[in-house]
Motif scaffolding. Structure first.
Motif, PDB file in Angstrom:
ATOM      1  N   ARG A   1     -11.383 -15.029  -1.180  1.00  0.00           N
ATOM      2  CA  ARG A   1     -11.290 -14.208   0.028  1.00  0.00           C
ATOM      3  C   ARG A   1     -10.522 -14.953   1.099  1.00  0.00           C
ATOM      4  O   ARG A   1     -10.455 -16.176   1.128  1.00  0.00           O
ATOM      5  CB  ARG A   1     -12.685 -13.835   0.524  1.00  0.00           C
ATOM      6  CG  ARG A   1     -13.396 -14.879   1.358  1.00  0.00           C
ATOM      7  CD  ARG A   1     -13.749 -16.147   0.629  1.00  0.00           C
ATOM      8  NE  ARG A   1     -14.680 -16.974   1.338  1.00  0.00           N
ATOM      9  CZ  ARG A   1     -14.393 -17.799   2.334  1.00  0.00           C
ATOM     10  NH1 ARG A   1     -13.157 -17.945   2.730  1.00  0.00           N
ATOM     11  NH2 ARG A   1     -15.342 -18.498   2.944  1.00  0.00           N
TER      12      ARG A   1
ATOM     13  N   ALA B   1     -10.844 -15.158   5.078  1.00  0.00           N
ATOM     14  CA  ALA B   1     -11.943 -14.804   5.979  1.00  0.00           C
ATOM     15  C   ALA B   1     -11.665 -15.215   7.414  1.00  0.00           C
ATOM     16  O   ALA B   1     -12.349 -16.060   7.980  1.00  0.00           O
ATOM     17  CB  ALA B   1     -13.233 -15.462   5.474  1.00  0.00           C
ATOM     18  N   PRO B   2     -10.634 -14.637   8.021  1.00  0.00           N
ATOM     19  CA  PRO B   2     -10.285 -15.059   9.375  1.00  0.00           C
ATOM     20  C   PRO B   2     -11.150 -14.405  10.452  1.00  0.00           C
ATOM     21  O   PRO B   2     -11.756 -13.361  10.214  1.00  0.00           O
ATOM     22  CB  PRO B   2      -8.839 -14.569   9.515  1.00  0.00           C
ATOM     23  CG  PRO B   2      -8.809 -13.327   8.682  1.00  0.00           C
ATOM     24  CD  PRO B   2      -9.745 -13.568   7.541  1.00  0.00           C
ATOM     25  N   SER B   3     -11.184 -15.038  11.598  1.00  0.00           N
ATOM     26  CA  SER B   3     -11.767 -14.397  12.776  1.00  0.00           C
ATOM     27  C   SER B   3     -10.629 -13.649  13.462  1.00  0.00           C
ATOM     28  O   SER B   3      -9.500 -14.130  13.469  1.00  0.00           O
ATOM     29  CB  SER B   3     -12.334 -15.452  13.720  1.00  0.00           C
ATOM     30  OG  SER B   3     -13.300 -16.213  13.042  1.00  0.00           O
TER      31      SER B   3
ATOM     32  N   GLU C   1     -14.387 -12.115  10.002  1.00  0.00           N
ATOM     33  CA  GLU C   1     -15.536 -12.851  10.516  1.00  0.00           C
ATOM     34  C   GLU C   1     -15.568 -12.737  12.044  1.00  0.00           C
ATOM     35  O   GLU C   1     -15.014 -13.562  12.756  1.00  0.00           O
ATOM     36  CB  GLU C   1     -15.454 -14.303  10.045  1.00  0.00           C
ATOM     37  CG  GLU C   1     -15.265 -14.382   8.533  1.00  0.00           C
ATOM     38  CD  GLU C   1     -15.928 -15.569   7.868  1.00  0.00           C
ATOM     39  OE1 GLU C   1     -15.928 -16.668   8.457  1.00  0.00           O
ATOM     40  OE2 GLU C   1     -16.460 -15.384   6.755  1.00  0.00           O
TER      41      GLU C   1
ATOM     42  N   TYR D   1     -21.789 -18.998  11.452  1.00  0.00           N
ATOM     43  CA  TYR D   1     -20.812 -19.076  10.356  1.00  0.00           C
ATOM     44  C   TYR D   1     -21.498 -19.515   9.069  1.00  0.00           C
ATOM     45  O   TYR D   1     -21.287 -18.936   8.003  1.00  0.00           O
ATOM     46  CB  TYR D   1     -19.681 -20.057  10.705  1.00  0.00           C
ATOM     47  CG  TYR D   1     -18.838 -20.365   9.488  1.00  0.00           C
ATOM     48  CD1 TYR D   1     -17.898 -19.446   9.024  1.00  0.00           C
ATOM     49  CD2 TYR D   1     -19.039 -21.534   8.750  1.00  0.00           C
ATOM     50  CE1 TYR D   1     -17.157 -19.692   7.865  1.00  0.00           C
ATOM     51  CE2 TYR D   1     -18.299 -21.783   7.590  1.00  0.00           C
ATOM     52  CZ  TYR D   1     -17.369 -20.855   7.158  1.00  0.00           C
ATOM     53  OH  TYR D   1     -16.660 -21.095   6.007  1.00  0.00           O
TER      54      TYR D   1
ATOM     55  N   ILE E   1     -11.986 -20.897  -0.689  1.00  0.00           N
ATOM     56  CA  ILE E   1     -10.803 -21.699  -0.349  1.00  0.00           C
ATOM     57  C   ILE E   1     -10.670 -21.624   1.164  1.00  0.00           C
ATOM     58  O   ILE E   1     -10.547 -20.529   1.719  1.00  0.00           O
ATOM     59  CB  ILE E   1      -9.552 -21.114  -1.037  1.00  0.00           C
ATOM     60  CG1 ILE E   1      -9.787 -21.039  -2.549  1.00  0.00           C
ATOM     61  CG2 ILE E   1      -8.314 -21.938  -0.698  1.00  0.00           C
ATOM     62  CD1 ILE E   1      -8.692 -20.300  -3.313  1.00  0.00           C
ATOM     63  N   ARG E   2     -10.736 -22.733   1.840  1.00  0.00           N
ATOM     64  CA  ARG E   2     -10.707 -22.696   3.309  1.00  0.00           C
ATOM     65  C   ARG E   2     -10.214 -24.029   3.845  1.00  0.00           C
ATOM     66  O   ARG E   2     -10.022 -24.988   3.096  1.00  0.00           O
ATOM     67  CB  ARG E   2     -12.116 -22.369   3.839  1.00  0.00           C
ATOM     68  CG  ARG E   2     -13.127 -23.421   3.460  1.00  0.00           C
ATOM     69  CD  ARG E   2     -14.549 -23.070   3.883  1.00  0.00           C
ATOM     70  NE  ARG E   2     -15.475 -24.110   3.434  1.00  0.00           N
ATOM     71  CZ  ARG E   2     -16.789 -24.039   3.506  1.00  0.00           C
ATOM     72  NH1 ARG E   2     -17.380 -22.956   4.010  1.00  0.00           N
ATOM     73  NH2 ARG E   2     -17.543 -25.027   3.095  1.00  0.00           N
TER      74      ARG E   2
ATOM     75  N   GLU F   1     -11.575 -28.523   7.636  1.00  0.00           N
ATOM     76  CA  GLU F   1     -12.486 -28.811   8.745  1.00  0.00           C
ATOM     77  C   GLU F   1     -13.922 -28.418   8.370  1.00  0.00           C
ATOM     78  O   GLU F   1     -14.873 -28.811   9.025  1.00  0.00           O
ATOM     79  CB  GLU F   1     -12.042 -28.110  10.039  1.00  0.00           C
ATOM     80  CG  GLU F   1     -12.156 -26.589  10.064  1.00  0.00           C
ATOM     81  CD  GLU F   1     -10.916 -25.874   9.495  1.00  0.00           C
ATOM     82  OE1 GLU F   1     -10.137 -26.516   8.755  1.00  0.00           O
ATOM     83  OE2 GLU F   1     -10.745 -24.675   9.778  1.00  0.00           O
ATOM     84  N   TRP F   2     -14.071 -27.668   7.285  1.00  0.00           N
ATOM     85  CA  TRP F   2     -15.405 -27.233   6.858  1.00  0.00           C
ATOM     86  C   TRP F   2     -16.068 -28.188   5.873  1.00  0.00           C
ATOM     87  O   TRP F   2     -17.231 -28.012   5.526  1.00  0.00           O
ATOM     88  CB  TRP F   2     -15.335 -25.825   6.240  1.00  0.00           C
ATOM     89  CG  TRP F   2     -14.946 -24.788   7.242  1.00  0.00           C
ATOM     90  CD1 TRP F   2     -13.762 -24.112   7.313  1.00  0.00           C
ATOM     91  CD2 TRP F   2     -15.725 -24.323   8.354  1.00  0.00           C
ATOM     92  NE1 TRP F   2     -13.750 -23.260   8.390  1.00  0.00           N
ATOM     93  CE2 TRP F   2     -14.946 -23.374   9.038  1.00  0.00           C
ATOM     94  CE3 TRP F   2     -17.008 -24.631   8.838  1.00  0.00           C
ATOM     95  CZ2 TRP F   2     -15.404 -22.719  10.186  1.00  0.00           C
ATOM     96  CZ3 TRP F   2     -17.457 -23.980   9.977  1.00  0.00           C
ATOM     97  CH2 TRP F   2     -16.665 -23.039  10.642  1.00  0.00           C
TER      98      TRP F   2
HETATM   99  N1  GLU Z   1     -13.829 -17.571   9.863  1.00  0.00           N
HETATM  100  C1  GLU Z   1     -13.626 -18.907   9.399  1.00  0.00           C
HETATM  101  C2  GLU Z   1     -12.412 -19.481  10.081  1.00  0.00           C
HETATM  102  O1  GLU Z   1     -11.577 -18.708  10.519  1.00  0.00           O
HETATM  103  C3  GLU Z   1     -13.384 -18.857   7.917  1.00  0.00           C
HETATM  104  C4  GLU Z   1     -13.544 -20.093   7.165  1.00  0.00           C
HETATM  105  C5  GLU Z   1     -13.718 -19.680   5.720  1.00  0.00           C
HETATM  106  O2  GLU Z   1     -12.727 -19.309   5.101  1.00  0.00           O
HETATM  107  O3  GLU Z   1     -14.840 -19.702   5.254  1.00  0.00           O
HETATM  108  O4  GLU Z   1     -12.276 -20.674  10.191  1.00  0.00           O
END
Ligand code: GLU
Length: 551
Positions: A38, A40-42, A74, A234, A251-252, A255-256
């Motif tokens: 996915r 998953a942007p804000s 998100e 989050y 996949i992100r 920083e996570w």
């Molecule tokens: N909403 C998070 C961001 O924009 C998504 C990170 C993710 O892909 O889980 O950083």
């Protein structure tokens, strides 16, 4: 018993159970090894190049296995949201040909069986899972005030301890139902926190698909699951959504990575199978001999709208993104110049651990090569599409006479060594300028090695021998014969051997003809240009040039 009462106290409005959601969003019927990813942007504004890169990798990873790529929005942080934020992302992706299999299509529309794909519509789902954690004694309401939180933060800083709510600092960890009820009735606000079972001495290990084996301390923080307004953090939304949407690979951005211990703990405590993680390093840029992250603030090319405006075709952007994604792609492309990019076998293991290096010069080069492989029809269609939004004057000219425009783009195209004059559609106006009276500045850039009289002589003579119906094969010999008649060497080599014997060589003669009809010393094949312009126009240009040379 107490836990059950606590859950009912906090979530009396939640009647659904996790089992119902498990049933509603069943495991996907996919073969072993099929990848579900996915983006998953804000919805916080324009799509960043780093976001496009992540989406490209996510899409590619899914596509390579005939899997599923979906778009989840998100929007739990309402403060950072911008108007039409979803549409900006949807357009950003579609402008670059990154199609989604499921997810948000606009601010309100979506497709797919695992929705809603926007977090603000999933509040009840999150609350249902938090409720079940409370029931199991794994979550609790926390009434700590901002002041109390800063107080413990200061204390922890002074003692050089891990900051956050945990252990002795977790004031409400063991709150009873009665106490909670009294607090709520007196109007106190609360968040719901995880009651972390982690221990400081424990470590966890996981294998990141890009970065490899990673070991970190286990999470001991009682992290917030639900904020005061009942929306998830989050961390919690990630666990619930990626579980229920049956993501196989998260996949992100890297920083996570530091939050993975929290995430793995949440997956475990909720009884979810954790996904595979692939953390992408930020895209870097070289500057003053060093490297720094591509920056929204400093780099215009960080916004993907830059590429649409300059007019890099999406095929070229794909080529470039793939070179950034997999280090072996360029070699593959050299070995398979005509293959479809989709035939390339993308591999996480070939992704840069340190961060791919962004290079606009390289992109321009990739784009030049890509455009040189397109046929005239394709170039025409793409330029017209681009010009429609970005260059009205050019659009009108191209649309007015499609056939003429296509004959321009056909020059030296489709052969073994096509020219590489165009690197982006914003180059086209200049590239085609001398074919259009409206664009051509009629500035004749003659070389200065011949006198005006010599040049006039060449043009007058050429007017006599020029044959609008002549073939490509005859063209050069005609010019050569004429050159020889006028006292020029028939080849540069000959001229070099004995420069005093000639006025110049055939190249100089062709150069005069070239400048007279195009204004330029450097152009694609002159014969083809003369054919496209046609006899009347060519003759007119010769006459004009002669007149100018006469002064
Ligand atoms: N909403 C998070 C961001 O924009 C998504 C990170 C993710 O892909 O889980 O950083």
């Amino acid at each position: 018993m107490d836990n059950k009462q606590m859950a009912d106290l906090l979530f009396s409005h939640i009647t659904a159970t996790p089992e119902e959601y498990e049933e509603k969003y069943p495991k996907r019927q996919i073969e072993e090894g099929t990848v579900v990813t996915r983006f998953a942007p804000s919805p916080t504004g324009f799509l960043h190049f780093g976001g496009l890169f992540a989406a490209f990798v996510e899409k590619t990873a899914a596509r390579t296995t005939n899997g599923v790529f979906y778009l989840r929005i998100e929007d739990t942080d309402k403060k950072r949201e911008v108007e039409n934020g979803v549409s900006l992302i949807v357009k950003g992706l579609s402008d670059f040909g990154i199609e989604i299999d499921e997810g948000m299509l606009s601010e309100t529309k979506e497709k797919g069986a695992y929705g809603p794909y926007i977090q603000s519509k999933r509040t009840e789902i999150y609350q249902c899972y938090v409720k079940s954690l409370v029931e199991k004694g794994l979550a609790y309401p926390c009434f700590m005030t901002e002041e109390e939180l800063s107080e413990i933060r200061e204390k922890q800083e002074a003692n050089k301890e891990l900051p956050g709510v945990y252990g002795k600092y977790a004031k409400y960890r063991d709150i009873t139902v009665e106490e909670a009820k009294a607090k709520i009735e007196s109007g106190c606000e609360y968040v719901v926190r995880l009651k972390s079972p982690g221990k400081p001495e424990n470590r966890i290990k996981f294998k990141d698909v890009i970065k490899g084996e990673i070991e970190m301390p286990e999470n001991i923080l009682d992290v917030v699951l639900l904020k005061k307004d009942g929306t998830p953090t989050y961390h919690f939304a990630h666990a619930v959504d990626d579980h229920l949407m049956r993501t196989t690979h998260v996949i992100r951005g890297d920083e996570w990575i530091s939050s993975v211990p929290i995430h793995l703990q949440l997956f475990y405590l909720c009884g979810f199978k954790p996904p595979k993680y692939a953390h992408i390093s930020p895209i870097m840029k070289e500057e003053n001999g060093g490297k720094r992250k591509l920056s929204k603030r400093k780099d215009p090319e960080a916004a993907v709208s830059y590429y649409s405006e300059v007019g890099y075709p999406k095929g070229a952007i794909w080529e470039y993104l793939m070179t950034l994604a997999n280090s072996n792609y360029e070699d593959w492309r050299i070995a398979n110049p005509d293959a479809d990019i989709e035939d390339f076998k993308f591999a996480f293991s070939k992704m840069s651990k340190a961060g791919a290096l962004f290079d606009l010069v390289k992109l321009t080069d990739v784009s030049k090569n890509y455009i040189s492989t397109l046929n005239a029809e394709e170039v025409y269609d793409l330029v017209v599409d681009w010009a429609k939004e970005n260059n009205e004057k050019l659009y009108n000219l191209l649309a007015d006479d499609e056939e003429y425009a296509k004959s321009i783009f056909a020059i030296e195209r489709g052969n073994a060594k096509p020219r590489k004059d165009i690197s982006a559609w914003s180059d086209v106006e200049n590239y085609v300028a001398y074919f259009y009276t409206e664009l051509w500045d009629r500035n004749l850039d003659f070389a200065d090695n011949l006198s005006n009289d010599d040049m006039i002589e060449i043009l007058e003579k050429y007017k006599e021998v020029y044959d609008a119906n002549g073939t490509a094969e005859d063209w050069f010999p005609t010019v050569r014969d004429m050159a020889v008649d006028l006292g020029y060497a028939k080849a540069p080599k000959e001229y070099k051997k004995n420069p005093d014997a000639y006025k110049g060589h055939v190249g100089d003669v062709a150069g005069v003809i070239r400048v007279a009809v195009t204004g330029r010393r450097n152009t694609p094949d002159l014969y083809e240009i003369l054919q496209v312009l046609g006899e009347d126009e060519v003759m007119k240009r010769f006459d004009e040039a002669i007149e100018k040379l006469r002064g």
